[in-house]
Design a protein around this motif. Structure first.
Motif, PDB file in Angstrom:
ATOM      1  N   ARG A 109     -41.813  97.905  53.576  1.00  7.73           N
ATOM      2  CA  ARG A 109     -42.791  96.916  54.171  1.00  7.73           C
ATOM      3  C   ARG A 109     -44.363  96.949  53.478  1.00  7.73           C
ATOM      4  O   ARG A 109     -44.748  95.851  53.316  1.00  7.73           O
ATOM      5  N   ASP A 110     -44.671  98.112  53.358  1.00 10.09           N
ATOM      6  CA  ASP A 110     -46.011  98.265  52.878  1.00 10.09           C
ATOM      7  C   ASP A 110     -46.089  97.625  51.356  1.00 10.09           C
ATOM      8  O   ASP A 110     -47.238  96.995  51.078  1.00 10.09           O
ATOM      9  N   MET A 111     -45.179  97.984  50.600  1.00  9.21           N
ATOM     10  CA  MET A 111     -44.982  97.472  49.241  1.00  9.21           C
ATOM     11  C   MET A 111     -45.130  95.890  49.314  1.00  9.21           C
ATOM     12  O   MET A 111     -45.725  95.289  48.447  1.00  9.21           O
ATOM     13  N   ILE A 112     -43.965  95.330  50.300  1.00 10.43           N
ATOM     14  CA  ILE A 112     -44.111  93.762  50.106  1.00 10.43           C
ATOM     15  C   ILE A 112     -45.355  93.016  50.487  1.00 10.43           C
ATOM     16  O   ILE A 112     -45.657  92.313  49.983  1.00 10.43           O
ATOM     17  N   SER A 113     -45.905  93.791  51.517  1.00 12.18           N
ATOM     18  CA  SER A 113     -47.145  93.210  52.299  1.00 12.18           C
ATOM     19  C   SER A 113     -48.071  93.204  51.126  1.00 12.18           C
ATOM     20  O   SER A 113     -49.124  92.357  50.856  1.00 12.18           O
ATOM     21  N   THR A 114     -48.426  94.361  50.300  1.00 14.73           N
ATOM     22  CA  THR A 114     -49.422  94.498  49.344  1.00 14.73           C
ATOM     23  C   THR A 114     -48.996  93.574  48.143  1.00 14.73           C
ATOM     24  O   THR A 114     -49.977  92.788  47.605  1.00 14.73           O
TER      25      THR A 114
END
Length: 349
Positions: free
Chosen positions: A253-258
């Protein structure tokens, strides 16, 4: 029944195309209009290359678009909420039949440049996130712009007053309301059907982004270009099904959001800055066209009188009409966020 049939067909198509992977996370993604620059320059590279490569093979993407799948634009986010696919992106205005409060994301005539529009969208984003979670069981990943929505006419016009009595394809409900207040007739025609409608006289004019109209060849069936942004900017919302989002690891989730912010959303907004100047040059031959061969539509600049008339209609008729549909709570939220950015307040008493 028709919606069920379409959902089954879409699910089957994604299932047939999905790669056989044991450990990777697979995402079925439905993009916006396949022929337009936003998809080809930003959406497609992000989902097919940037994200899979950054994940090191942990995330696989099967990308198509709603027009390639034959989906009705009003069905895109409904079916996302139902879990027919994992991620979808399309114009927020396409979903206002299910969520009239979403019209507050893109108000015509308030932003004449990308910087102002970006500030308005940022202010509206918390509202949009609440709407998508409540209405469409989805989590908002990004909001990116189409170009300013201007007016293509197949009849001679010299300004806003000449639109009175004409049949005009609107790009959203607020635009249709504005045209009605102006004395024009708003006509519901899908984007892909506009060239034929202009050619056959079903409509006299049509509203869309200058760049979108250039890419889709609207200059072949229209003669005059009024550069007043009657249709706003038609922001495209990218959202992921909430159940799918919650099932992903915190790391993913963090990777996609960033990544979606730095490699998709921010570059799309950067490209929008000054895009209207280039798009108008490409359509009219007035200035330098960097996108291809320049055409020869008649340029009809918006006068100060046109802007004043349009703004008055917006503030006295269009926005109060929306507040009546969306409700007092949403109008107050809009006043406290977007309204402060653009210095407009909707009466709520």
């Amino acid at each position: 029944m028709k919606r069920l049939f379409v959902a089954c067909a879409v699910t089957a198509a994604f299932a047939a195309a999905a790669p056989a992977t044991a450990l990777a996370e697979d995402l079925a993604v439905v993009g916006s209009w396949s022929s337009l620059p936003l998809h080809n320059q930003f959406e497609k590279p992000f989902w097919e290359k940037t994200l899979p490569e950054a994940s090191g093979g942990k995330i696989n993407v099967n990308l198509t678009t709603h027009n390639e799948m034959g989906l009705g634009v009003g069905d895109v986010f409904r079916m996302l909420g139902d879990g027919v696919y994992d991620v979808a992106m399309t114009v927020g205005d396409y979903a206002v039949a299910d969520a009239p409060e979403l019209e507050g994301l893109d108000v015509p005539l308030l932003a004449l440049d990308a910087e102002t529009e970006k500030a308005a969208v940022d202010a509206a984003r918390p509202m949009v996130e609440d709407i998508f979670e409540t209405r469409f069981n989805s989590h908002v990943l990004a909001i990116a712009p189409y170009p300013p929505q201007v007016v293509f006419c197949n009849k001679p016009i010299s300004g806003l007053a000449d639109l009175k009595g004409l049949k005009i394809r609107a790009s959203g409900r607020m635009t249709a309301k504005f045209l009605e207040a102006l004395g024009a007739e708003g006509v519901n025609v899908s984007f892909s059907e506009v060239p034929g409608a202009l050619q056959k006289g079903v409509v006299d004019c049509a509203v869309t982004g200058a760049g979108s109209g250039y890419s889709a060849g609207w200059w072949e069936v229209s003669s005059h270009l009024l550069t007043l942004p009657l249709g706003g900017w038609d922001p495209v919302v990218t959202a992921i099904n909430k159940d799918k989002w919650d099932s992903l690891s915190a790391e993913d989730r963090d990777m996609i959001s960033t990544l979606i912010k730095s490699k998709f959303e921010d570059p799309a907004w950067a490209a929008a800055d000054g895009a209207l100047v280039n798009d108008v040059a490409c359509l009219t031959g007035k200035g330098e066209c960097k996108s291809g061969e320049a055409r020869s539509m008649v340029l009809v600049p918006a006068s100060e009188a046109d802007m004043a008339t349009a703004r008055k209609i917006l503030e006295t008729e269009v926005l109060p009409d929306w507040a009546g549909r969306a409700g007092k709570d949403w109008a107050e939220r809009w006043n406290a966020s977007v309204g402060k950015v653009v210095n407009v307040s909707i009466p709520t008493d």
